[in-house]
Scaffold this active site. Structure first.
Site, mmCIF file in Angstrom:
data_model
loop_
_atom_site.group_PDB
_atom_site.id
_atom_site.type_symbol
_atom_site.label_atom_id
_atom_site.label_comp_id
_atom_site.label_asym_id
_atom_site.label_seq_id
_atom_site.Cartn_x
_atom_site.Cartn_y
_atom_site.Cartn_z
ATOM 1 C CE LYS A 13 -1.275 5.038 5.787
ATOM 2 N NZ LYS A 13 -2.083 3.847 6.167
ATOM 3 C CG ASP B 4 -2.397 -3.211 8.169
ATOM 4 O OD1 ASP B 4 -1.983 -3.864 9.267
ATOM 5 O OD2 ASP B 4 -2.320 -2.032 7.976
ATOM 6 C CE LYS C 12 1.555 2.404 3.933
ATOM 7 N NZ LYS C 12 1.179 1.173 5.106
ATOM 8 C CD GLU D 211 3.729 0.672 6.771
ATOM 9 O OE1 GLU D 211 3.641 1.733 7.007
ATOM 10 O OE2 GLU D 211 3.123 -0.175 6.644
ATOM 11 C CE LYS E 288 0.286 -1.972 10.796
ATOM 12 N NZ LYS E 288 -0.672 -1.202 10.504
ATOM 13 C CD GLU F 162 -0.947 -1.674 4.663
ATOM 14 O OE1 GLU F 162 -1.137 -1.817 5.808
ATOM 15 O OE2 GLU F 162 0.020 -0.994 3.979
ATOM 16 C CG HIS G 26 0.087 10.529 8.445
ATOM 17 N ND1 HIS G 26 0.963 10.508 7.823
ATOM 18 C CD2 HIS G 26 -0.050 9.092 8.856
ATOM 19 C CE1 HIS G 26 1.404 9.247 7.251
ATOM 20 N NE2 HIS G 26 0.527 8.394 7.944
ATOM 21 C CG ASP H 208 -2.652 1.167 4.039
ATOM 22 O OD1 ASP H 208 -3.538 0.673 3.525
ATOM 23 O OD2 ASP H 208 -2.121 1.650 4.985
#
Length: 381
Positions: free
Chosen positions: A167, A247, A165, A325, A271, A222, A20, A196
């Site tokens: 990255k 964020d 989304k 998400e 969050k 983001e 990731h 993002d």
């Protein structure tokens, strides 16, 4: 009177299904801090505190979260009344500064325990649900366009996600735009694309990058620049037709109020961990709703425990304009819940049952616990 009897916290290390790739780190496993609160009447509440990429994302790591809970939060709360969660929150906030994720993990377990004792869901405890399913984005973060395209096509075909989304931010901004363009072109108009940047662009790069993304039909960007640069975020928000989302800049209602006053974002990624708990996250949502700022259910890539708790909170808020998400459990090679959270019809569905509805598969927990013999063996290998 039911009291808080014992608070425990332990770390699980679970591999991810692929690398990731974030702007600041590449994750190949996630480390969850699970919290178990036992009450004097025999009831139990479960919570979770999870960070992203150790200390590369923020100021808390799995190890610091566990230490803060066991060393500082547990002694403050053990022996206190269990039914008054608001009083417990105030007591912890007075005695433990910062450490929002650790505080959120314990608070989640307290709310979960209270709801279970009353035989109601967490959403009912917070006033009742306004939705039971949520549009859910999937993050494409392999770092390779062809792999991302194949992954996106698979999840579209399974009717799991059609919001993606990407990255970006690890490469030059022009390379980022080319990467997004390749995926946008391959997926066509049936998928919504967001990005993002994880604070990686300078102000100048962000102006150039947002213009390029706008031409590609990207709908949202983001945290394109540093979280502390609220003036820059306000400038980008005014200048861009793409929605700009805050964020990392949001760590509870105080930050949310400052961003709302400065009109420094079009959307808030809310969050529960970053906000410092369910109560403060609900306040962030209320500020956004009052200010006409969009809301989005964000994730710290939690397991099913943290994901379920977040879903129950977001089920109660007035608006959730940009969906969520909360895909965390799908990113891992194994499931630690007895009944996994359901993803279907391009949505994630609210878990049923008392509390947040999530029940641990203890055989999986024992296998992945860092302090177990098997956990130590995995770490050595």
């Amino acid at each position: 009177m039911t009291k808080i009897d014992k608070i425990d916290a332990f770390i699980l290390d679970v591999p991810t299904i692929r690398g990731h790739v974030l702007a600041m780190a590449t994750m190949r496993q996630q480390s969850f801090v699970l919290v178990q609160v036992r009450f004097s009447d025999g009831s139990v509440g479960l919570g979770e505190g999870t960070s992203i990429g150790g200390l590369s994302y923020g100021a808390e790591s799995p190890e610091s979260i566990q230490s803060a809970i066991l060393t500082y939060i547990a002694p403050v709360l053990e022996g206190q009344a269990a039914e008054n969660v608001n009083a417990a929150i105030a007591k912890v906030e007075a005695n433990v500064k910062g450490n929002a994720i650790a505080r959120a993990a314990v608070e989640t377990a307290l709310w979960d325990g209270l709801a279970r004792r009353r035989g109601i869901s967490l959403a009912e405890l917070f006033g009742g649900m306004q939705r039971t399913e949520f549009p859910v984005a999937w993050t494409l973060a392999s770092g390779q366009a062809e792999m991302d395209i194949e992954e996106a096509r698979d999840v579209i075909a399974s009717e799991r996600h059609r919001i993606f989304k990407l990255k970006i931010g690890k490469r030059d901004v022009r390379e980022d735009i080319a990467h997004v363009a390749a995926i946008r072109g391959a997926l066509g108009g049936g998928a919504e694309i967001r990005v993002d940047v994880n604070q990686s662009w300078s102000r100048h790069d962000a102006k150039w990058g947002l213009a390029g993304l706008e031409e590609l039909g990207v709908t949202l960007a983001e945290q394109p620049i540093e979280a502390r640069d609220r003036v820059g975020m306000a400038d980008l928000t005014r200048a861009s037709r793409i929605a700009v989302m805050a964020d990392e800049a949001l760590n509870g209602p105080t930050d949310a109020l400052a961003f709302a006053c400065d009109r420094a974002a079009d959307v808030f990624a809310v969050k529960i961990a970053q906000s410092g708990g369910l109560k403060r996250a609900s306040e962030v949502c209320a500020i956004a709703n009052a200010a006409g700022i969009g809301t989005y259910g964000g994730t710290m890539l939690e397991s099913g425990i943290g994901t379920a708790a977040a879903l129950h909170l977001f089920a109660t808020v007035d608006r959730l304009d940009w969906g969520c998400e909360l895909f965390g459990p799908l990113l891992f090679t194994d499931e630690i819940l007895i009944n996994p959270i359901r993803y279907s019809g391009f949505a994630v569905h609210l878990p049923e049952g008392p509390g947040h509805g999530a029940e641990l598969d203890m055989s999986k927990v024992d296998f992945y616990r860092r302090d177990s013999s098997r956990g130590r063996l995995k770490a050595i290998n």
